[in-house]
Design an enzyme around this catalytic site. Sequence first.
Site, mmCIF file in Angstrom:
data_model
loop_
_atom_site.group_PDB
_atom_site.id
_atom_site.type_symbol
_atom_site.label_atom_id
_atom_site.label_comp_id
_atom_site.label_asym_id
_atom_site.label_seq_id
_atom_site.Cartn_x
_atom_site.Cartn_y
_atom_site.Cartn_z
ATOM 1 N N GLU A 70 13.358 10.565 25.592
ATOM 2 C CA GLU A 70 11.896 11.236 25.486
ATOM 3 C C GLU A 70 12.495 12.486 26.755
ATOM 4 O O GLU A 70 12.757 11.870 27.905
ATOM 5 C CB GLU A 70 10.670 10.844 25.776
ATOM 6 C CG GLU A 70 9.542 11.232 25.810
ATOM 7 C CD GLU A 70 7.758 10.733 26.144
ATOM 8 O OE1 GLU A 70 8.269 9.055 25.592
ATOM 9 O OE2 GLU A 70 7.164 11.186 25.685
ATOM 10 N N LYS A 107 14.004 13.634 21.760
ATOM 11 C CA LYS A 107 12.995 13.487 20.833
ATOM 12 C C LYS A 107 11.975 14.082 22.271
ATOM 13 O O LYS A 107 11.876 13.845 23.285
ATOM 14 C CB LYS A 107 12.656 11.617 20.513
ATOM 15 C CG LYS A 107 12.308 11.235 21.576
ATOM 16 C CD LYS A 107 12.240 9.986 20.955
ATOM 17 C CE LYS A 107 11.462 8.866 21.388
ATOM 18 N NZ LYS A 107 11.369 8.658 22.619
ATOM 19 N N GLN A 129 -0.825 -9.014 8.552
ATOM 20 C CA GLN A 129 -0.816 -8.812 7.772
ATOM 21 C C GLN A 129 0.072 -9.224 6.800
ATOM 22 O O GLN A 129 0.175 -7.444 6.298
ATOM 23 C CB GLN A 129 -1.655 -7.537 7.598
ATOM 24 C CG GLN A 129 -3.109 -6.719 8.671
ATOM 25 C CD GLN A 129 -3.845 -6.060 8.437
ATOM 26 O OE1 GLN A 129 -3.870 -5.707 7.424
ATOM 27 N NE2 GLN A 129 -3.638 -5.031 9.495
ATOM 28 N N LYS A 185 7.100 10.919 21.056
ATOM 29 C CA LYS A 185 6.841 9.920 21.155
ATOM 30 C C LYS A 185 7.899 9.042 20.346
ATOM 31 O O LYS A 185 8.234 8.137 20.288
ATOM 32 C CB LYS A 185 5.317 9.314 21.512
ATOM 33 C CG LYS A 185 4.514 9.690 22.293
ATOM 34 C CD LYS A 185 5.079 8.953 23.801
ATOM 35 C CE LYS A 185 4.093 9.871 25.029
ATOM 36 N NZ LYS A 185 4.528 10.396 26.162
ATOM 37 N N CYS A 200 6.309 4.721 22.297
ATOM 38 C CA CYS A 200 7.431 4.985 21.397
ATOM 39 C C CYS A 200 8.257 3.654 20.420
ATOM 40 O O CYS A 200 7.920 4.529 19.689
ATOM 41 C CB CYS A 200 8.692 5.287 22.788
ATOM 42 S SG CYS A 200 7.942 7.118 23.728
ATOM 43 N N ASP A 230 14.712 5.037 24.309
ATOM 44 C CA ASP A 230 14.180 5.552 26.036
ATOM 45 C C ASP A 230 14.594 4.421 27.118
ATOM 46 O O ASP A 230 13.571 4.241 27.946
ATOM 47 C CB ASP A 230 12.282 5.803 25.755
ATOM 48 C CG ASP A 230 12.047 6.503 24.555
ATOM 49 O OD1 ASP A 230 13.006 7.813 23.787
ATOM 50 O OD2 ASP A 230 11.093 7.082 24.535
#
Length: 239
Positions: free
Chosen positions: A76, A133, A206, A136, A166, A28
């Site tokens: 987008e 698209k 993580q 997002k 996005c 985008d």
Amino acid sequence: MSSETLAVEAEPGAFTFDPATTALVIIDMQRDFVEPGGFGETLGNDVSVLQAVIPPLQQVLARSREIGMTVIHTREGHVPDLSDCPPAKLSRGKPSMRIGDPGPKGRILIRGEYGHDIVDELKPLPEELIIDKPGKGSFYATGLQDFLVSEGITSLIVTGVTTEVCVHTTVREANDRGYECLVLSDCVGSYFADFQQAGLAMFSAQGGIFGWVAPSASLLDVLATVQEAAPSLPAAVNS
Ligand code: TIU
């Protein structure tokens, strides 16, 4: 392009990939988000902060093209009659102009308008895929998954705007589909400095819950070792 495994220094550890099965995804980088008079500004944002993404992204794009890596651009936006725009997206908030309203760069976030297109500095080449698209994420209601499968792409180098919207949505969609994602920290941007910082941290937390994060310089160091792709012959020589 020949097959080889490369390793980029990244968080939370080395990102290993083969350029032959990797795509650079540029999300985008449209006038609507990074220039005044577009969708980003109608939402109340200072769009100038996203300009910083363009120079490092230009370098990554240039090198990716030189070595023949697959490049994918996304945009987008919505069809002119707004039939692909959920009413909730259209009516949400108090923007200065709504999606579809006439702005200085054409109708806000509408396909085919000047403001909807990608900035000149990152203009796609004719052979590069552009994914249009409505949402997002880059996978929802697009042909991206089919394209990646048909090309044998398993890793994505993800860039573009905005980091927490996005880019995050796309990386999360990709991660759930089994793609290994490296996000380039200086080639993604947010209107909000704290969201940029938190958004980047969330990718690699993580043990790499969504993927890996590295500055573009670390990727370029590694891509410097890759042989350049042979230029394709002009049509007249081929015939
Ligand atoms: N508003 C905002 O930060 N982003 C979007 O609406 N779309 C994208 O991130 N491309």
